[in-house]
Motif scaffolding. Structure first.
Motif, PDB file in Angstrom:
ATOM      1  N   LYS A  50      11.189  14.434  -6.809  1.00 34.61           N
ATOM      2  CA  LYS A  50      10.362  13.976  -7.849  1.00 34.61           C
ATOM      3  C   LYS A  50      11.365  12.353  -8.413  1.00 34.61           C
ATOM      4  N   MET A  51      12.005  11.765  -8.238  1.00 34.51           N
ATOM      5  CA  MET A  51      12.714  10.331  -8.243  1.00 34.51           C
ATOM      6  C   MET A  51      12.631  10.243  -7.335  1.00 34.51           C
ATOM      7  N   LEU A  52      12.581  10.373  -5.811  1.00 35.97           N
ATOM      8  CA  LEU A  52      12.196   9.244  -5.661  1.00 35.97           C
ATOM      9  C   LEU A  52      10.856   9.408  -5.198  1.00 35.97           C
ATOM     10  N   ARG A  53      10.284  10.040  -5.570  1.00 39.28           N
ATOM     11  CA  ARG A  53       8.522  10.243  -5.534  1.00 39.28           C
ATOM     12  C   ARG A  53       8.388   9.284  -6.796  1.00 39.28           C
ATOM     13  N   LYS A  54       8.957   8.659  -7.666  1.00 41.92           N
ATOM     14  CA  LYS A  54       8.609   8.563  -8.684  1.00 41.92           C
ATOM     15  C   LYS A  54       9.274   6.431  -8.235  1.00 41.92           C
ATOM     16  N   THR A  55      10.038   6.808  -7.750  1.00 36.97           N
ATOM     17  CA  THR A  55      10.475   5.330  -7.204  1.00 36.97           C
ATOM     18  C   THR A  55       9.712   4.300  -6.256  1.00 36.97           C
ATOM     19  N   GLY A  56       8.497   5.193  -5.190  1.00 32.05           N
ATOM     20  CA  GLY A  56       7.971   4.342  -4.435  1.00 32.05           C
ATOM     21  C   GLY A  56       8.347   4.999  -2.958  1.00 32.05           C
ATOM     22  N   TYR A  57       8.900   5.402  -2.935  1.00 32.46           N
ATOM     23  CA  TYR A  57       9.006   6.171  -1.601  1.00 32.46           C
ATOM     24  C   TYR A  57       8.567   6.788  -1.015  1.00 32.46           C
TER      25      TYR A  57
ATOM     26  N   ARG B 253      -2.459   9.614  -1.194  1.00 31.70           N
ATOM     27  CA  ARG B 253      -2.034   9.469  -2.150  1.00 31.70           C
ATOM     28  C   ARG B 253      -2.004   8.311  -3.678  1.00 31.70           C
ATOM     29  N   LYS B 254      -1.806   7.706  -2.591  1.00 34.12           N
ATOM     30  CA  LYS B 254      -2.057   5.393  -2.581  1.00 34.12           C
ATOM     31  C   LYS B 254      -3.379   5.416  -3.513  1.00 34.12           C
ATOM     32  N   GLU B 255      -3.932   5.970  -2.296  1.00 37.53           N
ATOM     33  CA  GLU B 255      -5.281   5.706  -2.936  1.00 37.53           C
ATOM     34  C   GLU B 255      -6.186   6.280  -4.542  1.00 37.53           C
ATOM     35  N   LEU B 256      -5.945   7.452  -4.764  1.00 40.88           N
ATOM     36  CA  LEU B 256      -6.162   8.757  -5.462  1.00 40.88           C
ATOM     37  C   LEU B 256      -5.499   7.540  -6.497  1.00 40.88           C
ATOM     38  N   LYS B 257      -4.559   6.520  -6.361  1.00 43.60           N
ATOM     39  CA  LYS B 257      -3.752   5.793  -7.849  1.00 43.60           C
ATOM     40  C   LYS B 257      -4.897   5.614  -9.029  1.00 43.60           C
TER      41      LYS B 257
ATOM     42  N   SER C 187       3.904   7.807   6.521  1.00 46.49           N
ATOM     43  CA  SER C 187       1.965   9.534   7.111  1.00 46.49           C
ATOM     44  C   SER C 187       0.910   9.385   5.955  1.00 46.49           C
ATOM     45  N   ARG C 188      -0.422  10.070   6.874  1.00 49.58           N
ATOM     46  CA  ARG C 188      -1.626   9.483   6.229  1.00 49.58           C
ATOM     47  C   ARG C 188      -1.425   9.884   4.652  1.00 49.58           C
ATOM     48  N   HIS C 189      -0.940  11.067   4.788  1.00 49.20           N
ATOM     49  CA  HIS C 189      -1.123  12.274   3.351  1.00 49.20           C
ATOM     50  C   HIS C 189      -0.557  10.245   2.219  1.00 49.20           C
ATOM     51  N   PHE C 190       0.410  10.109   3.001  1.00 47.87           N
ATOM     52  CA  PHE C 190       0.702   8.772   1.595  1.00 47.87           C
ATOM     53  C   PHE C 190       0.226   7.485   1.619  1.00 47.87           C
ATOM     54  N   ALA C 191      -0.708   7.230   2.848  1.00 48.81           N
ATOM     55  CA  ALA C 191      -1.495   6.635   2.099  1.00 48.81           C
ATOM     56  C   ALA C 191      -2.524   6.906   1.255  1.00 48.81           C
TER      57      ALA C 191
ATOM     58  N   ASP D  22       4.632  13.954   1.854  1.00 49.86           N
ATOM     59  CA  ASP D  22       4.460  12.759   2.219  1.00 49.86           C
ATOM     60  C   ASP D  22       4.482  13.255   4.284  1.00 49.86           C
ATOM     61  N   MET D  23       6.209  13.964   3.867  1.00 49.05           N
ATOM     62  CA  MET D  23       7.029  14.527   5.606  1.00 49.05           C
ATOM     63  C   MET D  23       7.162  15.487   5.252  1.00 49.05           C
ATOM     64  N   VAL D  24       7.700  16.348   6.507  1.00 50.78           N
ATOM     65  CA  VAL D  24       9.197  16.895   6.188  1.00 50.78           C
ATOM     66  C   VAL D  24       9.338  17.174   8.005  1.00 50.78           C
ATOM     67  N   GLY D  25      10.785  18.037   7.815  1.00 52.65           N
ATOM     68  CA  GLY D  25      11.850  17.819   8.706  1.00 52.65           C
ATOM     69  C   GLY D  25      12.524  18.788   8.533  1.00 52.65           C
TER      70      GLY D  25
END
Ligand code: 5AD
Ligand code: SF4
Length: 363
Positions: A190-197, A359-363, A353-357, A228-231
């Motif tokens: 969650k912290m990583l997401r909040k940081t902007g990664y 996600r950003k647009e929704l903000k 990740s297109r998902h990241f893009a 946004d990504m999975v390994g």
């Protein structure tokens, strides 16, 4: 074919129970799931494969995960740290060969000097490439401050696998103490997401004690966490680890591999537009493992560009491939295999990740 399978897929009725059923499908049912995953992939992310040059920066690690060959408690490992200029040279190789990005991965080190070294290296890579080379990090659980520092230095993606979403199973795979805390791992994601990664996570498949229900839970976890990504990839035993004694209880490698492929396919169907890596562990259990993962829904490949002399030191599991091959050789083979898998090569592109893009647009 079993009509239940197509009904579940058509209605997108992905309950835990249904996913568990899908994970056990075979023959024509399985082929049907793989075809559906390929369609979803084509529609939402296309056929391009993006490269991330993997630099295994150090095998020093302060943790003791029971499955991992470079755990702190393994005295049979010679510890190394790639020298700064060698890491920068590897990044230069990636840049010159149009990889688009590098992934810097390491054991979990929390000391100040390491944190500073990584920050400097990120800045040097940015400078060397005129800001063009993307940088992903995979360095475990750190403080919010460290995550911010590395982000500000120029890293923009971070991978932190949850390993398993089942808390009880988590503690069968790790010691139960402050340094190995399931809740903290979640907090870090969650912290990583909040940081902007761009945030990536993932799990291991075919672990001792793991059930189909656990894996169904993992799929739902990865979807619900809005990653946004999975390994992810198969668990592979390492002879110098505590989990090795359970090796006779595991699925045979071929089954573990097929299950991992099905996990990739179902994750693609569930999440649609995220980046999914075809991992080295896939290739370990099957010579064409990564190509098969691409066909099942993956779209990212991470060729190892760690200087060859260090590679023997980063053995998370037995039989890890590509220890002696020079990067040029690895790449030549890989390109052929990617094209044979019906994909195209995304040279010189970040391929975020297109998902990241979205996600950003929704903000
Ligand atoms: N088998 C498969 N994957 C492993 N990892 C560590 N040990 C093993 C193993 N024995 C994976 C973990 C970790 C990543 C760096 O490597 O998922 O997050
Ligand atoms: Fe360290 Fe990562 Fe291995 Fe755990 S999995 S022992 S954190 S390198």
């Amino acid at each position: 074919m079993n009509s239940t399978i197509s009904t579940i897929l058509d209605r997108e009725d992905f309950t835990r129970q249904n996913l568990s059923l899908l994970l056990q499908s075979q023959g024509a049912d399985r082929d049907y799931i793989l075809r559906r995953a390929a369609e979803v992939k084509e529609k939402y992310v296309g056929n391009k494969v993006y490269f991330r040059g993997l630099i295994e920066l150090t095998n020093c690690c302060g943790k003791n995960c029971y499955y991992c060959g470079i755990r702190a408690g393994n005295r049979n490992v010679e510890r190394y740290m790639v020298a700064g200029d060698e890491a920068l040279d590897a990044a230069k190789y990636a840049f010159e060969h149009k990889f688009g990005s590098v992934v810097m991965q390491s054991g979990e080190r929390l000391d100040k000097s390491y944190i500073k070294t990584v920050a400097r290296l990120i800045e040097q890579i940015k400078e060397m490439s005129g800001g063009q080379l993307g940088i992903t990090l995979s360095m475990g659980e750190q403080t919010a401050e460290t995550y911010r520092r590395w982000f500000e230095s120029g890293a923009h993606r971070y991978l932190l696998r949850i390993e398993t979403s089942n808390r009880d199973l988590y503690y069968k795979l790790h010691p139960h103490n402050k340094r190995h805390d399931y809740e903290n791992r979640l907090k870090c994601i969650k912290m990583l997401r909040k940081t902007g990664y761009n945030v990536g996570s993932g799990v291991m498949i075919g672990l001792p004690f793991q059930t189909f229900d656990d894996l169904a839970g993992d799929l739902l976890f990865m979807k619900d966490f809005d990653l946004d990504m999975v390994g992810m990839g198969p668990y592979i035993e390492h002879h110098d680890t505590p989990l090795y004694k359970f090796r006779d209880t595991l699925m045979v490698p071929h089954e573990r591999f097929e299950l991992s492929i099905l996990m990739v396919a179902l994750l693609r169907i569930l999440t649609k537009d995220i980046n999914i890596a075809a991992t080295t562990a896939m290739q370990t259990l099957h010579p064409e493992g990564r190509e098969k993962a691409l066909q099942a829904g993956a779209n990212i490949i991470m060729p190892n560009i760690t200087p060859v002399k260090y590679r023997e030191g980063y053995l998370l599991y037995n039989n890890k491939p590509g220890l002696t091959e020079q990067t040029d050789e690895i790449m030549r083979k890989l390109e052929k295999q990617i094209l044979a898998a019906g994909c195209t090569l995304g040279y010189g592109e970040w391929g975020d990740s297109r998902h990241f893009a979205a996600r950003k647009e929704l903000k």
